[in-house]
Design a protein around this motif. Structure first.
Motif, PDB file in Angstrom:
ATOM      1  N   SER A 158       0.663  -1.061   0.190  1.00  0.00           N
ATOM      2  CA  SER A 158      -0.081  -0.036  -0.010  1.00  0.00           C
ATOM      3  C   SER A 158       0.656   1.130  -0.103  1.00  0.00           C
ATOM      4  N   GLY A 159       0.360   2.406  -0.207  1.00  0.00           N
ATOM      5  CA  GLY A 159       0.943   3.747  -0.069  1.00  0.00           C
ATOM      6  C   GLY A 159       1.680   4.128  -1.419  1.00  0.00           C
ATOM      7  N   VAL A 160       1.225   3.422  -2.390  1.00  0.00           N
ATOM      8  CA  VAL A 160       1.968   3.938  -3.653  1.00  0.00           C
ATOM      9  C   VAL A 160       0.671   3.717  -4.648  1.00  0.00           C
ATOM     10  N   ASP A 161       0.905   4.627  -5.777  1.00  0.00           N
ATOM     11  CA  ASP A 161       0.012   4.287  -6.986  1.00  0.00           C
ATOM     12  C   ASP A 161       0.746   3.474  -8.121  1.00  0.00           C
ATOM     13  N   MET A 162       0.511   2.494  -8.321  1.00  0.00           N
ATOM     14  CA  MET A 162       1.297   1.600  -9.170  1.00  0.00           C
ATOM     15  C   MET A 162       0.509   1.429 -10.438  1.00  0.00           C
ATOM     16  N   VAL A 163       1.278   1.270 -11.582  1.00  0.00           N
ATOM     17  CA  VAL A 163       0.844   1.208 -13.014  1.00  0.00           C
ATOM     18  C   VAL A 163       1.716   0.112 -13.433  1.00  0.00           C
ATOM     19  N   ILE A 164       1.187  -1.157 -14.024  1.00  0.00           N
ATOM     20  CA  ILE A 164       1.967  -2.362 -14.080  1.00  0.00           C
ATOM     21  C   ILE A 164       1.556  -2.659 -15.683  1.00  0.00           C
ATOM     22  N   GLY A 165       2.587  -2.393 -16.484  1.00  0.00           N
ATOM     23  CA  GLY A 165       2.430  -2.753 -18.018  1.00  0.00           C
ATOM     24  C   GLY A 165       2.957  -4.293 -18.275  1.00  0.00           C
TER      25      GLY A 165
ATOM     26  N   ALA B 186      -7.573  -8.925 -11.149  1.00  0.00           N
ATOM     27  CA  ALA B 186      -8.473  -8.281 -11.773  1.00  0.00           C
ATOM     28  C   ALA B 186      -7.539  -6.975 -12.890  1.00  0.00           C
ATOM     29  N   GLU B 187      -8.313  -6.696 -13.857  1.00  0.00           N
ATOM     30  CA  GLU B 187      -7.710  -5.655 -14.588  1.00  0.00           C
ATOM     31  C   GLU B 187      -8.915  -4.685 -15.013  1.00  0.00           C
ATOM     32  N   ILE B 188      -8.353  -3.414 -15.277  1.00  0.00           N
ATOM     33  CA  ILE B 188      -9.049  -2.224 -15.949  1.00  0.00           C
ATOM     34  C   ILE B 188      -8.294  -1.944 -17.026  1.00  0.00           C
ATOM     35  N   ALA B 189      -9.077  -1.939 -18.543  1.00  0.00           N
ATOM     36  CA  ALA B 189      -8.465  -1.670 -19.450  1.00  0.00           C
ATOM     37  C   ALA B 189      -7.234  -2.139 -19.800  1.00  0.00           C
TER      38      ALA B 189
ATOM     39  N   ALA C  79     -10.500  -5.868  -4.922  1.00  0.00           N
ATOM     40  CA  ALA C  79     -10.924  -4.722  -3.934  1.00  0.00           C
ATOM     41  C   ALA C  79     -10.131  -3.578  -4.539  1.00  0.00           C
ATOM     42  N   GLU C  80      -8.843  -3.930  -4.930  1.00  0.00           N
ATOM     43  CA  GLU C  80      -8.059  -2.771  -5.432  1.00  0.00           C
ATOM     44  C   GLU C  80      -8.417  -1.978  -6.652  1.00  0.00           C
ATOM     45  N   ALA C  81      -9.037  -3.001  -7.515  1.00  0.00           N
ATOM     46  CA  ALA C  81      -9.423  -2.592  -8.773  1.00  0.00           C
ATOM     47  C   ALA C  81     -10.672  -1.866  -8.684  1.00  0.00           C
ATOM     48  N   LEU C  82     -11.522  -2.288  -7.752  1.00  0.00           N
ATOM     49  CA  LEU C  82     -12.789  -1.617  -7.674  1.00  0.00           C
ATOM     50  C   LEU C  82     -12.555  -0.140  -6.964  1.00  0.00           C
ATOM     51  N   ALA C  83     -11.502  -0.022  -6.046  1.00  0.00           N
ATOM     52  CA  ALA C  83     -11.283   1.302  -5.637  1.00  0.00           C
ATOM     53  C   ALA C  83     -10.849   2.127  -6.747  1.00  0.00           C
ATOM     54  N   LYS C  84     -10.068   1.612  -7.601  1.00  0.00           N
ATOM     55  CA  LYS C  84      -9.439   2.456  -8.885  1.00  0.00           C
ATOM     56  C   LYS C  84     -10.475   2.895  -9.930  1.00  0.00           C
ATOM     57  N   ALA C  85     -11.619   1.940 -10.125  1.00  0.00           N
ATOM     58  CA  ALA C  85     -12.510   1.966 -11.066  1.00  0.00           C
ATOM     59  C   ALA C  85     -13.339   3.435 -11.095  1.00  0.00           C
ATOM     60  N   GLN C  86     -13.467   3.856 -12.359  1.00  0.00           N
ATOM     61  CA  GLN C  86     -14.159   5.232 -12.582  1.00  0.00           C
ATOM     62  C   GLN C  86     -15.647   4.780 -13.043  1.00  0.00           C
ATOM     63  N   ASN C  87     -16.637   5.686 -12.716  1.00  0.00           N
ATOM     64  CA  ASN C  87     -17.852   5.264 -13.364  1.00  0.00           C
ATOM     65  C   ASN C  87     -17.701   4.902 -14.791  1.00  0.00           C
ATOM     66  N   GLY C  88     -18.363   4.016 -15.467  1.00  0.00           N
ATOM     67  CA  GLY C  88     -18.610   3.719 -16.715  1.00  0.00           C
ATOM     68  C   GLY C  88     -17.515   2.604 -17.147  1.00  0.00           C
ATOM     69  N   GLN C  89     -16.594   2.419 -16.236  1.00  0.00           N
ATOM     70  CA  GLN C  89     -15.315   1.247 -16.623  1.00  0.00           C
ATOM     71  C   GLN C  89     -15.716  -0.135 -16.419  1.00  0.00           C
TER      72      GLN C  89
ATOM     73  N   VAL D  38     -14.467  -3.803 -15.061  1.00  0.00           N
ATOM     74  CA  VAL D  38     -13.319  -4.455 -14.249  1.00  0.00           C
ATOM     75  C   VAL D  38     -13.564  -5.965 -14.548  1.00  0.00           C
ATOM     76  N   LYS D  39     -12.298  -6.441 -15.387  1.00  0.00           N
ATOM     77  CA  LYS D  39     -12.248  -7.927 -15.821  1.00  0.00           C
ATOM     78  C   LYS D  39     -11.565  -8.697 -14.671  1.00  0.00           C
ATOM     79  N   LEU D  40     -12.307  -9.782 -14.194  1.00  0.00           N
ATOM     80  CA  LEU D  40     -11.735 -10.905 -13.478  1.00  0.00           C
ATOM     81  C   LEU D  40     -10.635 -11.458 -14.335  1.00  0.00           C
ATOM     82  N   LEU D  41      -9.375 -11.896 -13.629  1.00  0.00           N
ATOM     83  CA  LEU D  41      -8.490 -12.810 -14.236  1.00  0.00           C
ATOM     84  C   LEU D  41      -8.209 -13.950 -13.659  1.00  0.00           C
ATOM     85  N   LYS D  42      -8.791 -14.153 -12.482  1.00  0.00           N
ATOM     86  CA  LYS D  42      -8.825 -15.374 -11.688  1.00  0.00           C
ATOM     87  C   LYS D  42      -9.957 -15.539 -10.918  1.00  0.00           C
ATOM     88  N   ASP D  43     -10.053 -16.688 -10.366  1.00  0.00           N
ATOM     89  CA  ASP D  43     -11.136 -17.176  -9.469  1.00  0.00           C
ATOM     90  C   ASP D  43     -10.740 -16.219  -8.062  1.00  0.00           C
TER      91      ASP D  43
END
Length: 401
Positions: A99-106, A122-125, A133-143, A145-150
């Protein structure tokens, strides 16, 4: 550029200042920012090379971009609300802050020896996130969120944005705790619209602990999904009243072994789906309005009303079978209402649209000791389809059409 840097690289930036450093294929043991707790900003570009530790200190808004490199550890002791930004691509990383950082992973990133796309839930775009939970926190209205695993969660999953969850065929398993719910759509004063598409959702609880399945404050759309709920107090708790809507399309919903209601109000639309309620301690679908098209509804061992609503409309292709329900009737309800039959029209004072409509191509069958459909005085029953039940009129002068 190139070579090995002896000692630590320490960047100190005072208030209003910005340090910018680019390391091209440089090996260095330690890279630090604002070791003396300065508040300026630092920008670090790492292209290639081998870095032992990157530590982000102080109260600054540091920006770090790492590509084609190996980094043993990334740490942050930043005490500012403006969290550091870290971007990773095509690199091998040992450990990262939880926690404590905004991380973008390519693409092409491994963390602790494992490709990120196998670690992320999960992933967004295309941007992966370690947890749903982290993906939902970052998601914006209209986006989306895609599950990548169970995903398995033992705490409530709350969604208060207008988003879609693309299940990607994965399983989402939620455990509802006592006096809680497994999933909450919206919140008091927030009528969110959430779509679950291609989600395999399972919610379980422990009976007699007041654990509920899904709180619906806004609109829940179920598309191409499978939902199973069991061992709960109630399944769909329509907390939003007139704002609560449940739309089920091309999906399967199974509710079993609950002590309360399948639903308790709201507006329900079921299309091209299969819905079953088995062993329900109160009502099955208790709604304001329900419309069913090209769908199969099955109710077994529902203690009170299997279908109870102000407007019940069965369109072509609707096949509703009710068996062994209403064993706890008659029963007095809230506001002086008397529940009498497995299918019953809800009376709303001053509203003349209350009734049941069975259109051509639809069927409604009620069997068991109590096989009645109760049509109270002032409500209506119109059928151009197939109905097999004992029609109980609230007034002998009423006509059945």
């Amino acid at each position: 550029t190139g070579g090995t840097l002896q000692g630590d690289l320490v960047l100190e930036s005072k208030a209003g200042g910005t340090n910018t450093v680019t390391l091209n294929s440089v090996d260095v043991s330690v890279v630090k920012t604002n070791e003396t707790n300065n508040v300026g900003n630092n920008k670090i570009d790492i292209n290639g090379g081998n870095i032992g530790t990157v530590t982000l200190n102080g109260q600054s808004k540091d920006t770090v971009e790492i590509s084609n490199a190996e980094v043993g550890e990334i740490k942050s002791t930043n005490s500012n609300a403006d969290t550091p930004n870290i971007s990773l691509s095509n690199s091998k990383i040992g450990t990262v802050p939880e926690s404590g950082v905004d991380m973008v992973i390519g693409s092409g990133v491994t963390i602790d020896g494992e490709p990120v796309d196998t670690k992320a839930e999960a992933e967004i775009a295309g941007q992966p996130y370690a947890t749903l939970a982290e993906a939902l926190a970052k998601a914006q209205n209209g986006q989306t969120v895609k599950l990548l695993k169970d995903v398995v969660l033992n705490t409530e999953l709350s969604i208060t944005k207008n988003i879609m969850i693309d299940g990607n065929g994965k399983k989402l398993t939620l455990a509802a705790a006592a006096d809680k719910q497994g999933l909450s759509i919206g919140a008091e004063g927030t009528a969110s619209t959430v779509t679950l598409d291609d989600v395999k959702l399972t919610i379980t609880g422990t009976q007699n602990t007041n654990a509920d399945g899904i709180d619906v404050w806004g609109t829940l759309n179920l598309k191409n999904s499978t939902v199973s709920m069991s061992d709960l107090r109630s399944a769909f708790v329509m907390q939003g009243g007139a704002s609560a809507k449940l739309n089920i399309n091309n999906s399967t919903v199974n509710v079993k072994d609950i002590t309360g209601n399948g639903t308790n109000g709201g507006y329900v639309v079921i299309d091209d789906s299969t819905v079953t309620f088995d062993s329900v301690g109160s009502h099955g679908l208790s709604v304001e309005e329900i419309t069913v098209t090209d769908s199969s509804l099955s109710f077994t061992d529902v203690a009170y009303c299997a279908l109870y609503g102000q407007e019940i409309v069965l369109r072509s292709g609707a096949d509703v079978e009710i068996e062994g329900c209403g064993t706890g009737l008659p029963r007095d309800g809230w506001g002086g209402v008397k529940y009498q039959a497995p299918v019953q029209v809800k009376v709303v004072a001053g509203d003349t649209d209350n009734g049941i409509t069975v259109k051509s191509g639809a069927s409604l069958t009620v069997t068991g000791t109590n096989d009645a459909i109760y049509i109270p005085e002032g409500t209506g029953f119109v059928s151009n389809g197939y109905v097999s039940a004992d029609i109980d009129l609230g007034d002998d002068d009423m006509n059945v059409v």
